[in-house]
Enzyme design. Structure first.
Site, PDB file in Angstrom:
ATOM      1  N   ALA A 176       0.839  -1.204   0.000  1.00 13.48           N
ATOM      2  CA  ALA A 176       0.000   0.000   0.000  1.00 13.48           C
ATOM      3  C   ALA A 176       0.873   1.254   0.000  1.00 13.48           C
ATOM      4  O   ALA A 176       0.590   2.219  -0.713  1.00 13.48           O
ATOM      5  CB  ALA A 176      -0.934  -0.005   1.209  1.00 13.48           C
ATOM      6  N   ASP A 177       1.939   1.257   0.792  1.00 10.20           N
ATOM      7  CA  ASP A 177       2.889   2.371   0.783  1.00 10.20           C
ATOM      8  C   ASP A 177       3.523   2.536  -0.596  1.00 10.20           C
ATOM      9  O   ASP A 177       3.630   3.647  -1.121  1.00 10.20           O
ATOM     10  CB  ASP A 177       4.000   2.120   1.808  1.00 10.20           C
ATOM     11  CG  ASP A 177       3.669   2.651   3.192  1.00 10.20           C
ATOM     12  OD1 ASP A 177       2.849   3.574   3.302  1.00 10.20           O
ATOM     13  OD2 ASP A 177       4.239   2.143   4.164  1.00 10.20           O
ATOM     14  N   ILE A 178       3.978   1.427  -1.152  1.00 11.57           N
ATOM     15  CA  ILE A 178       4.738   1.489  -2.404  1.00 11.57           C
ATOM     16  C   ILE A 178       3.868   2.022  -3.538  1.00 11.57           C
ATOM     17  O   ILE A 178       4.263   2.934  -4.280  1.00 11.57           O
ATOM     18  CB  ILE A 178       5.293   0.095  -2.746  1.00 11.57           C
ATOM     19  CG1 ILE A 178       6.296  -0.353  -1.681  1.00 11.57           C
ATOM     20  CG2 ILE A 178       5.948   0.100  -4.133  1.00 11.57           C
ATOM     21  CD1 ILE A 178       6.572  -1.851  -1.689  1.00 11.57           C
ATOM     22  N   GLY A 181       3.046   5.653  -3.173  1.00 13.45           N
ATOM     23  CA  GLY A 181       4.173   6.485  -3.579  1.00 13.45           C
ATOM     24  C   GLY A 181       4.275   6.621  -5.085  1.00 13.45           C
ATOM     25  O   GLY A 181       4.535   7.710  -5.619  1.00 13.45           O
TER      26      GLY A 181
END
Length: 393
Positions: A176-178, A181
């Site tokens: 989810a972070d990747i 980003g």
């Protein structure tokens, strides 16, 4: 060759993963990235997340953890105390020359320093100000902190990941972070394009939760159309059969049978030409309805064969298959080497003198990605960058 973003200056006030992933990608494309780090905490939180993977030439731990290395190349590290008047004044001087600012404070967090989007866009009307947060700048949960695990849980992806009779399962990396980003990077590039046409900057607001829900893709859309909650299928595909992992005589493979013609060829490899003629398995719709009956036949047949023989045999039949490789096997593979998916960068003062990093997947013929600056030690570029923004300028 010049990078696609040569001349673009990025002020990076983010930390951990989503923001740094975004700014590293911009840096790989040629932007100059100034990473602002808090001297009170020793810099980005991930510098201190174990296991520390880099030693100095005396054998001591450094602040270059594997986590930090993953998202911070092609950046200058500048130690700045945002809570101080001098620190805030320096950021404003930097904003005056910046094209992009990326931050991942809680909504309202930058306002207490006078560095919020409204203030900075008045100061530099052409600025692209990107805010990354857990829930976004609006909505009933905007004030809550957000992490990758929260986004995977609240956004639905955990509910469809894992074995059918097991617990909901997060993805093995902070996906989810990747992806957030990378989607932030897309928004920034689009905003730069708009600014190039009109001179107008803007505020890009992206949330981990929004981003995660957007990549539910066909599963989310199917739910919206039918109202039915999707189930977990482990390594199987909910709508294509067989499209999954199989245990073999010596490991595991995945097989992706995308259509009925491929199913005929898959069965021919197994010596089971009778299966496509069985009404239960003739079409993909039928195979999906009779998944368990088909697996009762296929799983023993696959378990009797070595993985390499399965992959070679299905390659010959033009049916996609792969051995399930470990991370080490994947990164050492001939394909990874050919595609330069592992790069080495010099880091003076460390035990090995260099670090190995994951490469960038973009292969661009005119403006190739660059790996100019290894992930920096904390604050190593402070004097150089601060000197470019004198107080009396």
């Amino acid at each position: 060759m010049a990078g696609a973003l040569d001349g673009v200056k990025v002020l990076d006030l983010s930390r951990v993963l989503a923001g740094p992933t975004c700014t590293q990608h911009l840096g790989d494309l040629g932007a100059e990235v100034w990473k602002i780090e808090n001297p009170a905490t020793g810099g980005d939180d991930t510098r201190h997340w174990g296991p520390v993977s880099v030693k100095d030439d005396a054998g001591r731990d450094t602040d270059l953890s594997g986590y930090f290395l993953s998202a911070n190349r092609n950046k200058y590290s500048v130690a700045v105390d945002l809570s101080s008047d001098d620190g805030q004044a320096l950021i404003r001087r930097m904003v005056a020359e910046a094209d992009v600012l990326v931050e991942n404070f809680k909504p309202g967090g930058m306002a207490k320093y006078g560095l919020d989007a409204d203030a900075m866009l008045q100061f530099n009307p052409g600025l692209i100000y990107c805010s990354i947060s857990g829930y976004g700048q609006t909505g009933p949960n905007a004030d809550k902190p957000g992490y990758d695990l929260m986004a995977q849980a609240a956004g639905g992806i955990m509910s469809i990941t894992g074995e059918p009779d097991g617990a909901p399962m997060k993805v093995g990396v902070a996906v989810a972070d990747i992806i957030c980003g990378l989607q932030a990077c897309t928004g920034i590039l689009a905003a730069l394009r708009h600014r190039d046409r009109t001179g107008e900057g803007q505020h890009v607001d992206i949330a981990l939760l929004d981003s995660q829900m957007s990549w539910l893709i066909n599963v989310g859309t199917t739910h919206l159309e039918t109202g039915e909650e999707p189930a977990r299928h482990g390594n199987a595909h909910p709508a294509i059969v067989p499209y999954q992992e199989f245990a073999t005589a010596d490991g595991h493979v995945v097989v992706a049978v995308g259509n009925d013609a491929q199913f005929h060829r898959f069965c021919a490899f197994l010596g089971r030409d009778d299966l496509p003629a069985d009404p239960r398995f003739t079409t993909n719709f039928a195979r999906t309805d009779n998944r368990e009956a088909l697996m009762d036949i296929l799983e023993p047949a696959m378990r009797a064969l070595p993985s390499a023989d399965i992959v070679a045999g299905l390659d010959a039949q033009s049916v996609t298959a792969s051995v399930v490789q470990t991370v080490g096997q994947a990164l050492a593979s001939d394909q990874a080497v050919a595609r330069e998916m592992v790069v080495s960068m010099d880091v003076p003062g460390t035990a090995k003198g260099a670090v190995r990093l994951l490469g960038n997947p973009l292969k661009m013929s005119k403006t190739p990605v660059r790996f100019d600056r290894a992930p920096p030690r904390f604050g190593q570029d402070t004097d150089e960058i601060v000197a470019r923004f004198p107080k009396d300028a």
